[in-house]
Design a protein around this motif. Sequence first.
Motif, PDB file in Angstrom:
ATOM      1  N   GLY A 288       0.745  -1.387  -0.133  1.00  0.00           N
ATOM      2  CA  GLY A 288       0.051   0.203  -0.115  1.00  0.00           C
ATOM      3  C   GLY A 288       0.776   1.364   0.058  1.00  0.00           C
ATOM      4  N   LEU A 289       1.540   1.489   1.008  1.00  0.00           N
ATOM      5  CA  LEU A 289       2.210   2.755   1.238  1.00  0.00           C
ATOM      6  C   LEU A 289       3.396   2.741   0.053  1.00  0.00           C
ATOM      7  CD1 LEU A 289       3.339   5.303   2.909  1.00  0.00           C
ATOM      8  CD2 LEU A 289       4.856   3.597   4.039  1.00  0.00           C
ATOM      9  N   ARG A 290       4.204   1.795  -0.129  1.00  0.00           N
ATOM     10  CA  ARG A 290       5.124   1.538  -1.238  1.00  0.00           C
ATOM     11  C   ARG A 290       4.569   1.934  -2.728  1.00  0.00           C
ATOM     12  NH1 ARG A 290       5.653  -5.067  -1.056  1.00  0.00           N
ATOM     13  NH2 ARG A 290       3.717  -5.628  -1.982  1.00  0.00           N
ATOM     14  N   GLU A 291       3.271   1.850  -2.833  1.00  0.00           N
ATOM     15  CA  GLU A 291       2.947   2.141  -4.258  1.00  0.00           C
ATOM     16  C   GLU A 291       2.866   3.803  -4.352  1.00  0.00           C
ATOM     17  OE1 GLU A 291       2.413   0.300  -6.397  1.00  0.00           O
ATOM     18  OE2 GLU A 291       2.353  -1.777  -5.310  1.00  0.00           O
ATOM     19  N   PHE A 292       3.022   4.576  -3.111  1.00  0.00           N
ATOM     20  CA  PHE A 292       2.867   6.089  -3.446  1.00  0.00           C
ATOM     21  C   PHE A 292       4.290   6.478  -2.956  1.00  0.00           C
ATOM     22  CE2 PHE A 292      -1.684   4.572  -2.340  1.00  0.00           C
ATOM     23  CZ  PHE A 292      -2.191   5.383  -3.470  1.00  0.00           C
ATOM     24  N   ALA A 293       4.813   5.939  -1.790  1.00  0.00           N
ATOM     25  CA  ALA A 293       6.135   6.750  -1.378  1.00  0.00           C
ATOM     26  C   ALA A 293       7.581   6.147  -1.881  1.00  0.00           C
ATOM     27  CB  ALA A 293       6.050   6.187   0.128  1.00  0.00           C
ATOM     28  N   THR A 294       7.383   5.211  -2.885  1.00  0.00           N
ATOM     29  CA  THR A 294       8.628   4.606  -3.347  1.00  0.00           C
ATOM     30  C   THR A 294       9.270   5.527  -4.477  1.00  0.00           C
ATOM     31  OG1 THR A 294       8.054   2.191  -2.789  1.00  0.00           O
ATOM     32  CG2 THR A 294       9.663   2.761  -4.688  1.00  0.00           C
ATOM     33  N   TRP A 295       8.344   6.137  -5.334  1.00  0.00           N
ATOM     34  CA  TRP A 295       8.624   7.047  -6.405  1.00  0.00           C
ATOM     35  C   TRP A 295       9.145   6.226  -7.520  1.00  0.00           C
ATOM     36  CZ3 TRP A 295       8.431  12.434  -7.176  1.00  0.00           C
ATOM     37  CH2 TRP A 295       7.777  13.234  -6.146  1.00  0.00           C
ATOM     38  N   ASN A 296      10.148   5.536  -7.375  1.00  0.00           N
ATOM     39  CA  ASN A 296      10.877   4.854  -8.548  1.00  0.00           C
ATOM     40  C   ASN A 296      11.409   3.550  -7.947  1.00  0.00           C
ATOM     41  OD1 ASN A 296      13.487   4.296 -10.457  1.00  0.00           O
ATOM     42  ND2 ASN A 296      12.003   5.707 -11.498  1.00  0.00           N
ATOM     43  N   LEU A 297      11.223   2.387  -8.416  1.00  0.00           N
ATOM     44  CA  LEU A 297      11.487   1.097  -7.725  1.00  0.00           C
ATOM     45  C   LEU A 297      12.593   0.593  -8.722  1.00  0.00           C
ATOM     46  CD1 LEU A 297      11.282  -1.313  -5.933  1.00  0.00           C
ATOM     47  CD2 LEU A 297      10.031  -2.593  -7.852  1.00  0.00           C
ATOM     48  N   LEU A 298      13.991   0.389  -7.835  1.00  0.00           N
ATOM     49  CA  LEU A 298      15.098  -0.061  -8.368  1.00  0.00           C
ATOM     50  C   LEU A 298      15.221  -1.447  -8.210  1.00  0.00           C
ATOM     51  CD1 LEU A 298      18.006   0.102  -9.653  1.00  0.00           C
ATOM     52  CD2 LEU A 298      18.843   1.210  -7.499  1.00  0.00           C
ATOM     53  N   LEU A 299      15.623  -2.311  -9.009  1.00  0.00           N
ATOM     54  CA  LEU A 299      15.640  -3.835  -8.834  1.00  0.00           C
ATOM     55  C   LEU A 299      17.227  -3.869  -9.237  1.00  0.00           C
ATOM     56  CD1 LEU A 299      12.576  -5.114 -10.152  1.00  0.00           C
ATOM     57  CD2 LEU A 299      12.950  -5.203  -7.882  1.00  0.00           C
ATOM     58  N   ILE A 300      17.731  -4.714  -8.186  1.00  0.00           N
ATOM     59  CA  ILE A 300      19.346  -5.263  -8.629  1.00  0.00           C
ATOM     60  C   ILE A 300      19.082  -6.831  -8.865  1.00  0.00           C
ATOM     61  CG2 ILE A 300      21.648  -5.487  -8.050  1.00  0.00           C
ATOM     62  CD1 ILE A 300      21.018  -2.761  -8.986  1.00  0.00           C
ATOM     63  N   LEU A 301      19.007  -7.305  -9.832  1.00  0.00           N
ATOM     64  CA  LEU A 301      18.780  -8.721 -10.042  1.00  0.00           C
ATOM     65  C   LEU A 301      20.197  -9.627 -10.535  1.00  0.00           C
ATOM     66  CD1 LEU A 301      15.644  -8.667 -12.224  1.00  0.00           C
ATOM     67  CD2 LEU A 301      15.793  -8.654  -9.507  1.00  0.00           C
ATOM     68  N   ARG A 302      20.456 -10.665  -9.865  1.00  0.00           N
ATOM     69  CA  ARG A 302      21.562 -11.653 -10.376  1.00  0.00           C
ATOM     70  C   ARG A 302      20.985 -12.769 -11.111  1.00  0.00           C
ATOM     71  NH1 ARG A 302      26.560  -9.915  -9.878  1.00  0.00           N
ATOM     72  NH2 ARG A 302      26.335  -9.371  -7.803  1.00  0.00           N
ATOM     73  N   ARG A 303      21.823 -12.914 -12.580  1.00  0.00           N
ATOM     74  CA  ARG A 303      21.236 -14.226 -13.353  1.00  0.00           C
ATOM     75  C   ARG A 303      21.679 -15.435 -12.639  1.00  0.00           C
ATOM     76  NH1 ARG A 303      20.740 -15.689 -19.008  1.00  0.00           N
ATOM     77  NH2 ARG A 303      19.826 -17.735 -18.599  1.00  0.00           N
ATOM     78  N   SER A 304      20.477 -16.309 -12.671  1.00  0.00           N
ATOM     79  CA  SER A 304      21.143 -17.449 -11.948  1.00  0.00           C
ATOM     80  C   SER A 304      21.877 -18.305 -12.728  1.00  0.00           C
ATOM     81  CB  SER A 304      19.773 -18.280 -11.759  1.00  0.00           C
ATOM     82  OG  SER A 304      18.825 -17.590 -10.757  1.00  0.00           O
ATOM     83  N   SER A 305      22.551 -19.275 -12.177  1.00  0.00           N
ATOM     84  CA  SER A 305      23.767 -20.215 -13.019  1.00  0.00           C
ATOM     85  C   SER A 305      22.966 -21.360 -13.576  1.00  0.00           C
ATOM     86  CB  SER A 305      24.748 -20.607 -11.828  1.00  0.00           C
ATOM     87  OG  SER A 305      25.526 -19.455 -11.241  1.00  0.00           O
ATOM     88  N   SER A 306      21.625 -21.638 -13.131  1.00  0.00           N
ATOM     89  CA  SER A 306      21.270 -22.799 -14.029  1.00  0.00           C
ATOM     90  C   SER A 306      19.747 -22.190 -14.525  1.00  0.00           C
ATOM     91  CB  SER A 306      21.074 -23.885 -13.101  1.00  0.00           C
ATOM     92  OG  SER A 306      20.202 -23.455 -11.641  1.00  0.00           O
TER      93      SER A 306
END
Length: 242
Positions: free
Chosen positions: A224-242
């Motif tokens: 709920g709050l995150r939908e308004f307060a985050t402003w811009n979501l940053l995702l750092i993802l790591r590609r899995s080895s398998s």
Amino acid sequence: MRDPSFRRSAALFRAFLREQSDPEHVYSLLARDAVRQVERYVPLRDRVVVDVGGGSGHFTEEFRRRGAQAYLFEPDPRELLAHGRTPSGAVLADGYLLPLADGVADVCFSSNVLEHVADPYTFLSEMVRVTRPGGLIYVSFTNWLSPWGGHETAPWHYLGAGRARERYRRRTGRAAKHTVGVNLFPLHIGPTLRHVRGRSDVTVVRARSRYWPFLAGAVTRIPGLREFATWNLLLILRRSSS
């Protein structure tokens, strides 16, 4: 500037106010900030970086300044030429179908593009495909319910996209650049986090507000709050080895 910090956030928000009048300053600052974020997770010298949807190339150029072998893939020729400066080797290409072999990138990078594609999860899958096992994926987007979710028509998008566009036209005398359902799509944090956490081909290294000055990760964990307060979501993802 330290990230997160009030000083950094204030500098970025002040810059955003000048986006229409001084885009060179805004995007150069944003590129330096984003590339510093990437460098927290991977050294960039001699690494292959794929910049998906990077417009006229500010991010690509900043990666190159840090020693990376960076390549820009942009679907819109107008964006490539928007500021009269296109990096050498830029490719006109659709982010849904990148002209790259599997696993060629050490880093796959996309800044504020995901909300502009109709099928963001297919877009993400293509970013994952071109990233090598163990490689890093950086993706950020402006979520629809953030105060900037309507882009140039914000915050009036809260009253409806059509009404916001009409107000923008009356106020400026020109049509808004973005039209919901055409080149801007309502994207939300909760479903996006569930999607990436449910994937078997990536692990989530970090999910945080890109610009928030404190507790940048905590705000994204509050439904709920995150939908308004985050402003811009940053995702750092790591590609899995398998």
